[in-house]
Scaffold this motif. Sequence first.
Motif, PDB file in Angstrom:
ATOM      1  N   UNK A  54      57.400  36.534  39.612  1.00  0.00           N
ATOM      2  CA  UNK A  54      56.546  37.344  38.753  1.00  0.00           C
ATOM      3  C   UNK A  54      55.085  36.928  38.824  1.00  0.00           C
ATOM      4  N   UNK A  55      54.818  35.716  39.329  1.00  0.00           N
ATOM      5  CA  UNK A  55      53.433  35.270  39.459  1.00  0.00           C
ATOM      6  C   UNK A  55      52.723  35.980  40.597  1.00  0.00           C
ATOM      7  N   UNK A  56      53.500  36.514  41.558  1.00  0.00           N
ATOM      8  CA  UNK A  56      52.904  37.231  42.675  1.00  0.00           C
ATOM      9  C   UNK A  56      52.235  38.516  42.209  1.00  0.00           C
ATOM     10  N   UNK A  57      50.952  38.692  42.508  1.00  0.00           N
ATOM     11  CA  UNK A  57      50.228  39.891  42.099  1.00  0.00           C
ATOM     12  C   UNK A  57      49.952  39.969  40.616  1.00  0.00           C
ATOM     13  N   UNK A  58      50.148  38.850  39.901  1.00  0.00           N
ATOM     14  CA  UNK A  58      50.023  38.896  38.441  1.00  0.00           C
ATOM     15  C   UNK A  58      48.614  39.243  37.994  1.00  0.00           C
ATOM     16  N   UNK A  59      47.605  38.682  38.674  1.00  0.00           N
ATOM     17  CA  UNK A  59      46.231  38.950  38.268  1.00  0.00           C
ATOM     18  C   UNK A  59      45.925  40.438  38.332  1.00  0.00           C
ATOM     19  N   UNK A  60      46.315  41.076  39.435  1.00  0.00           N
ATOM     20  CA  UNK A  60      46.084  42.509  39.576  1.00  0.00           C
ATOM     21  C   UNK A  60      46.927  43.288  38.578  1.00  0.00           C
ATOM     22  N   UNK A  61      48.194  42.907  38.434  1.00  0.00           N
ATOM     23  CA  UNK A  61      49.091  43.622  37.527  1.00  0.00           C
ATOM     24  C   UNK A  61      48.603  43.549  36.076  1.00  0.00           C
ATOM     25  N   UNK A  62      48.196  42.368  35.656  1.00  0.00           N
ATOM     26  CA  UNK A  62      47.723  42.212  34.278  1.00  0.00           C
ATOM     27  C   UNK A  62      46.454  43.019  34.021  1.00  0.00           C
ATOM     28  N   UNK A  63      45.561  43.065  35.016  1.00  0.00           N
ATOM     29  CA  UNK A  63      44.313  43.801  34.851  1.00  0.00           C
ATOM     30  C   UNK A  63      44.543  45.311  34.852  1.00  0.00           C
ATOM     31  N   UNK A  64      45.507  45.748  35.669  1.00  0.00           N
ATOM     32  CA  UNK A  64      45.726  47.191  35.815  1.00  0.00           C
ATOM     33  C   UNK A  64      46.665  47.766  34.768  1.00  0.00           C
ATOM     34  N   UNK A  65      47.513  46.942  34.160  1.00  0.00           N
ATOM     35  CA  UNK A  65      48.545  47.446  33.252  1.00  0.00           C
ATOM     36  C   UNK A  65      48.012  48.343  32.128  1.00  0.00           C
ATOM     37  N   UNK A  66      46.939  47.977  31.418  1.00  0.00           N
ATOM     38  CA  UNK A  66      46.458  48.874  30.352  1.00  0.00           C
ATOM     39  C   UNK A  66      46.068  50.251  30.865  1.00  0.00           C
ATOM     40  N   UNK A  67      45.500  50.294  32.070  1.00  0.00           N
ATOM     41  CA  UNK A  67      45.070  51.574  32.627  1.00  0.00           C
ATOM     42  C   UNK A  67      46.259  52.398  33.116  1.00  0.00           C
ATOM     43  N   UNK A  68      47.289  51.728  33.655  1.00  0.00           N
ATOM     44  CA  UNK A  68      48.502  52.450  34.025  1.00  0.00           C
ATOM     45  C   UNK A  68      49.169  53.050  32.798  1.00  0.00           C
ATOM     46  N   UNK A  69      49.138  52.317  31.702  1.00  0.00           N
ATOM     47  CA  UNK A  69      49.698  52.845  30.463  1.00  0.00           C
ATOM     48  C   UNK A  69      48.892  54.041  29.971  1.00  0.00           C
ATOM     49  N   UNK A  70      47.567  53.961  30.110  1.00  0.00           N
ATOM     50  CA  UNK A  70      46.731  55.112  29.757  1.00  0.00           C
ATOM     51  C   UNK A  70      47.086  56.317  30.615  1.00  0.00           C
ATOM     52  N   UNK A  71      47.275  56.075  31.917  1.00  0.00           N
ATOM     53  CA  UNK A  71      47.635  57.154  32.836  1.00  0.00           C
ATOM     54  C   UNK A  71      48.960  57.792  32.436  1.00  0.00           C
ATOM     55  N   UNK A  93      39.034  54.334  39.171  1.00  0.00           N
ATOM     56  CA  UNK A  93      37.714  53.718  39.039  1.00  0.00           C
ATOM     57  C   UNK A  93      37.734  52.539  38.070  1.00  0.00           C
ATOM     58  N   UNK A  94      38.581  52.624  37.062  1.00  0.00           N
ATOM     59  CA  UNK A  94      38.656  51.542  36.071  1.00  0.00           C
ATOM     60  C   UNK A  94      39.431  50.330  36.586  1.00  0.00           C
ATOM     61  N   UNK A  95      40.340  50.575  37.526  1.00  0.00           N
ATOM     62  CA  UNK A  95      41.093  49.465  38.111  1.00  0.00           C
ATOM     63  C   UNK A  95      40.312  48.808  39.244  1.00  0.00           C
ATOM     64  N   UNK A  96      39.302  49.488  39.744  1.00  0.00           N
ATOM     65  CA  UNK A  96      38.543  49.030  40.909  1.00  0.00           C
ATOM     66  C   UNK A  96      38.050  47.582  40.818  1.00  0.00           C
ATOM     67  N   UNK A  97      37.503  47.131  39.683  1.00  0.00           N
ATOM     68  CA  UNK A  97      37.039  45.734  39.632  1.00  0.00           C
ATOM     69  C   UNK A  97      38.132  44.715  39.908  1.00  0.00           C
ATOM     70  N   UNK A  98      39.371  45.034  39.510  1.00  0.00           N
ATOM     71  CA  UNK A  98      40.481  44.101  39.738  1.00  0.00           C
ATOM     72  C   UNK A  98      40.828  43.998  41.217  1.00  0.00           C
ATOM     73  N   UNK A  99      40.847  45.123  41.927  1.00  0.00           N
ATOM     74  CA  UNK A  99      41.205  45.071  43.348  1.00  0.00           C
ATOM     75  C   UNK A  99      40.076  44.492  44.186  1.00  0.00           C
ATOM     76  N   UNK A 100      38.867  44.484  43.659  1.00  0.00           N
ATOM     77  CA  UNK A 100      37.748  43.900  44.398  1.00  0.00           C
ATOM     78  C   UNK A 100      37.942  42.413  44.619  1.00  0.00           C
ATOM     79  N   UNK A 101      38.799  41.794  43.805  1.00  0.00           N
ATOM     80  CA  UNK A 101      39.057  40.359  43.941  1.00  0.00           C
ATOM     81  C   UNK A 101      40.212  40.057  44.879  1.00  0.00           C
ATOM     82  N   UNK A 102      40.853  41.107  45.423  1.00  0.00           N
ATOM     83  CA  UNK A 102      41.960  40.894  46.352  1.00  0.00           C
ATOM     84  C   UNK A 102      41.424  40.438  47.709  1.00  0.00           C
ATOM     85  N   UNK A 103      42.129  39.514  48.392  1.00  0.00           N
ATOM     86  CA  UNK A 103      41.667  39.070  49.710  1.00  0.00           C
ATOM     87  C   UNK A 103      41.721  40.166  50.755  1.00  0.00           C
ATOM     88  N   UNK A 104      42.553  41.221  50.520  1.00  0.00           N
ATOM     89  CA  UNK A 104      42.657  42.305  51.501  1.00  0.00           C
ATOM     90  C   UNK A 104      41.462  43.241  51.466  1.00  0.00           C
TER      91      UNK A 104
END
Length: 260
Positions: A77-94, A241-252
């Motif tokens: 569950x630690x894999x991708x946690x930073x992205x998942x935690x940042x994006x979760x509120x916006x996915x719920x909004x969606x 657009x709201x999730x964009x800052x979180x993916x900007x920190x991804x190494x990919x």
Amino acid sequence: MRPEADAGRSVTSKVLAILGAFEDGPHSQPLTQLADAAGIPLSTAHRLVGELVEWGALEKGPDARYTVGLRLWEVAQQGGRQLRDAARPYLQDLFLLTNETTHLAIREGHEALYIDRVYSSKRVPRASRVGGRLPLHATAVGKVLLAYEEPWLQHAYLERDLETPTTRTHVNPRWLQRELAQVREQGYAITVEEVRAGSCSIAVPVFAASGAAPASIGLVMLAGQADQMSRYLPVLNGIADRISPAVSRLPQAATRPRQR
């Protein structure tokens, strides 16, 4: 396996092979099946599996079959946690704005890896789960991820023997090449019963600050709603657009021009 061949393998490779047997195999397996899948002698499997059970990576049931243990699940569950935690509120909004199943995916090799998902109460056929993978060419999020990759990578992918989850899966390389160009031009992808009969999906890219699109968000709904999917594009792009800052920190998130 010949004894001399087994002797050349590290203990780590053997342990990983045992765990890898659960990736595509049954969720519950006897020791003999694990040994066969890992390509190791039964005696070696007995020792290593015993250590994995003791640590909590595997669990042994009363029927002498083994399943993935809770401790390994907790670590995973630690894999991708930073992205998942940042994006979760916006996915719920969606989800609240659409009442449809929503998900977030990134590319992992030649597959779309699902980082998070919010399920609708509708009985839509499910093809994957959080942590699951699906072929890039058969899913809307996958088509988006592939469309924004470099041309050489697209070419290499389309040269593969492409899977056909359903009879409606697009596998013709020339057709797919044109489709990927269209996805990049219009800024979204759709699929209709390509990965599971009875469902359709729509997805948009999530851009990093560099201009790359290392992630994608999408909706899955009943196939009968296919002609209504495009009405969700404004809210999909807004959430992306709201999730964009979180993916900007991804190494990919390599540098490529942003296009929408």
